[in-house]
Design an enzyme around this catalytic site. Sequence first.
Site, PDB file in Angstrom:
ATOM      1  N   ARG A 556       2.444   0.695   1.730  1.00  0.00           N
ATOM      2  CA  ARG A 556       2.922   0.364   0.388  1.00  0.00           C
ATOM      3  C   ARG A 556       4.228  -0.407   0.512  1.00  0.00           C
ATOM      4  O   ARG A 556       5.008  -0.204   1.447  1.00  0.00           O
ATOM      5  CB  ARG A 556       3.106   1.654  -0.428  1.00  0.00           C
ATOM      6  CG  ARG A 556       1.816   2.318  -0.859  1.00  0.00           C
ATOM      7  CD  ARG A 556       1.049   1.484  -1.847  1.00  0.00           C
ATOM      8  NE  ARG A 556       1.748   1.319  -3.108  1.00  0.00           N
ATOM      9  CZ  ARG A 556       1.395   1.911  -4.263  1.00  0.00           C
ATOM     10  NH1 ARG A 556       0.365   2.754  -4.276  1.00  0.00           N
ATOM     11  NH2 ARG A 556       2.038   1.709  -5.386  1.00  0.00           N
ATOM     12  N   LYS A 561      10.938   0.928   3.303  1.00  0.00           N
ATOM     13  CA  LYS A 561      10.029   0.588   4.411  1.00  0.00           C
ATOM     14  C   LYS A 561      10.416  -0.775   5.012  1.00  0.00           C
ATOM     15  O   LYS A 561       9.944  -1.163   6.063  1.00  0.00           O
ATOM     16  CB  LYS A 561       8.590   0.603   3.902  1.00  0.00           C
ATOM     17  CG  LYS A 561       8.091   1.998   3.472  1.00  0.00           C
ATOM     18  CD  LYS A 561       6.710   1.924   2.831  1.00  0.00           C
ATOM     19  CE  LYS A 561       6.234   3.251   2.276  1.00  0.00           C
ATOM     20  NZ  LYS A 561       5.703   4.184   3.276  1.00  0.00           N
ATOM     21  N   LYS A 667      -2.115   5.870  13.636  1.00  0.00           N
ATOM     22  CA  LYS A 667      -3.408   5.186  13.740  1.00  0.00           C
ATOM     23  C   LYS A 667      -3.285   3.978  14.684  1.00  0.00           C
ATOM     24  O   LYS A 667      -4.170   3.699  15.493  1.00  0.00           O
ATOM     25  CB  LYS A 667      -3.874   4.750  12.337  1.00  0.00           C
ATOM     26  CG  LYS A 667      -4.151   5.907  11.404  1.00  0.00           C
ATOM     27  CD  LYS A 667      -4.193   5.503   9.930  1.00  0.00           C
ATOM     28  CE  LYS A 667      -4.240   6.723   9.012  1.00  0.00           C
ATOM     29  NZ  LYS A 667      -4.028   6.384   7.569  1.00  0.00           N
TER      30      LYS A 667
END
Length: 823
Positions: A556, A561, A667
């Site tokens: 997002r 971030k 991941k």
Amino acid sequence: GCYADPVRAGMDADAVFDGMTEHLFFTLGKLATSASLRDLYMALSFAVRDRLMSRYLTSQETIRARPQKTVAYLSAEFLIGPQLNNNLLNLGIKKEAEEALKRFGIESLNEILEVEEEPGLGNGGLGRLAACYMESLASLQVPAVGYGIRYEFGIFNQLIRDGWQVEVTDKWLKGGWPWELPQPDEACLVGFGGQTESYTDDNGNYRSRWIPSEHAIGVPHDVPVLGYRVNSCDRLRLWRADATESFDFYAFNIGDYYGAVEEKVASETLSKVLYPNDGTDEGRRLRLKQQHFFVSCSLQDMLRSLEKRSIAVEEFPNHWTVQLNDTHPAIAVAELMRLLIDQHRLDWDKAWEITNRSVAYTNHTLLPEALEKWDLSLFKNLLPRHLELIYEINRRFLQQVRLKYPGNDLILRKLSIIDEEGGKAIRMAHLATIGAHHVNGVAALHSDLIKRQLLPEFAQLWPEKFTNVTNGVTPRRWVALANPELSKLLDKEIGPNWITNMDLLLELEKKENDSNFLDLFASAKLSGKRKLAGYIHRQTGVLVDPSSLFDVQVKRIHQYKRQHLNALQVIAQYLRIKNGITKNIAPRTVIFGGKAAPGYFMAKLMIRFINGIADVVNADPDMDGLLRVVFLPDYNVKLGEQVYPATDLSEQISTAGKEASGTGNMKFAMNGALTIGTLDGANVEIRDRVGAENFFLFGKTESEIMELRDQGYSPNSFIAESNELQETLKLIEVGHFSNGDSELFRPIINILTGNDPFFVMADFDDYLRAQDEVSKAWKKSKKWNRMALLNTARSGFFSSDRSIREYCQSIWKVKPLPVEISC
Ligand SMILES: CCc1ccc([C@H](C)CC(=O)N[C@@H]2O[C@H](CO)[C@@H](O)[C@H](O)[C@H]2O)cc1
């Protein structure tokens, strides 16, 4: 619950083909000759659903027959992603399905998978974590129910128009969804508004009753959650809102057609749409109604399951352990008290003991603006009885505190559920912490910051209540399903058991100097990159070179971030190339992806900024073969499955202390990407596990950031130190990436050169240094591939199976309940 009919339950290709043919004809009313791709997707989905039904029904039956504690995972979001491929994998009939499809003239399963709509019932990390956890619970054969909301419209679809995000309604349910089982007989009634009145009951006790002014019905839609190659099949129970009275004939007869359906429309709005904010509490009335709606339905459902098995309500904690996925379901603490006292007539202490022994709370963010605080008057108006109960919970709690800290009014004010500063408000994190037997963060650093920063007084009061469970991701979807090339290589090298026991990946360490194996490892990556390059060209028209370094930041869009820090670094690389300083440059393709909350202006401007840079870089012949920038539209689970196996460098560059954990970082590491990142969230643990030498670290630590903040941080002092930063900022200011319009990105410049709340300027130079390290390492491909292999080999800890085992042992105290199916 075993069903032997081959056409509905046979596991070979013939049976799957017959099952599809039957569903085309009988369920979809289509002949194979005129079936569309979507028809074939639906037919295969129904055929696959048939084949998990025995496990689904037998699992329910086993839990009913052998009552043991069941996990109730309460979450406002479940980002489950596409279902068909995952169910084929977990059932182990992927090959058979591919064979059956060939007989319908479909050469590759991917053609079918492409038409599947993904249920976007979540925003990002929190929602996806809930989905990974449900899959691990089933794969570990732990009885569980995921309770949530069946939003009619999920997270919006993102289009990019002239570089700007445009939101499009997500009509995911059009054409039907084969993976749900509506259960109208198990509907629940939920009240809102109205008032309370006190009375004396027939034993002379003072009691209060609630008379709601409006009601809605919650209809459960169950979604099977199949474990990997086990008989266990848990479920998601998602509530859809419906009106008690769907049609008011009186209004209709007097011609008031809107009046006739008004209540129906009002009720249905409860589950109409997901709030698309990922970290900003807007405090909307409908949001609180949604929370109470699904929590009340879920708790009523749990209590009803005891009644059905004539188990006393006092036994609730032995049959249900309730996990609150952040504060969004925290009203559960008051709602369970209401149901136990008002409906089951328990006394306060008994009700509180049951509540406290059953409920646990996970916090997923430290951002002040993301902490839910409900305005008192709104709360009183919507949930008057719950407010009474919260006042009493608070009174009794503060009583205890006074005993421990006599005369310390400050700590009382800090601990109280009621925030007296400014407009009175209900602090949901305080209600959850007081009502829970355990409070956990989602990464070691984050859990520590909860105790030191977010809830220090509570941690002091109840040190044993606070714990940590570092996040995890399911290797089924994120490796076995998303990265078949790597999976095949792993199966061949270390056998197939890594999928359920990721610690076996450590075996790969032995291959770190085996150049043949490293080449095979690298070619698995390259095939993923080729696929993604094709997708990028189809979606954006940008041609990228699969042999370049794929440098990816997908998550997002949020200032903490720091996608803008990455964008500034790209401009610095661009300037170096323009100035002919290409010695250390490694050919790169910088890929961004992520949605911005519709009301989040800066996040939307960051998307426009990235696209502005992409347009200039990609159109500049000097950049050919050296630099390409891509913004991938509509980043979601489905796209993630393409991106993680196709990435060389994983960007995890948040301001230290801000990203609770991150799960994308895990991941990427599992799929052999190297991380460039700060010591934030789970990055710290990834670096510890994969080895500092296999991680590109940069930036200030959380305590250095605190220090900088406390001593009065001025970004200009950092800008003054860095020529490249100055050049970069100047280029933006003159409108180089906005067709000469120097106003467009001014807000970004102003905030970075103003108070720069996320310390972008402070970390810029060190980030650039780390990126140079990356370029240097990339050029030594054997070294790079060894580092990549060691990331995969040492990523086992980040399996959600490990996280769930920790929850089971340290918080839920539950054991697996294997399901026997005797045919
Ligand atoms: C009230 C609006 C709102 C909506 C969602 C949220 C979520 C808690 C935000 C979220 O998704 N947090 C992310 O949770 C992940 C799973 O634990 C973590 O890995 C991420 O670091 C965290 O940002 C907060 C506030």
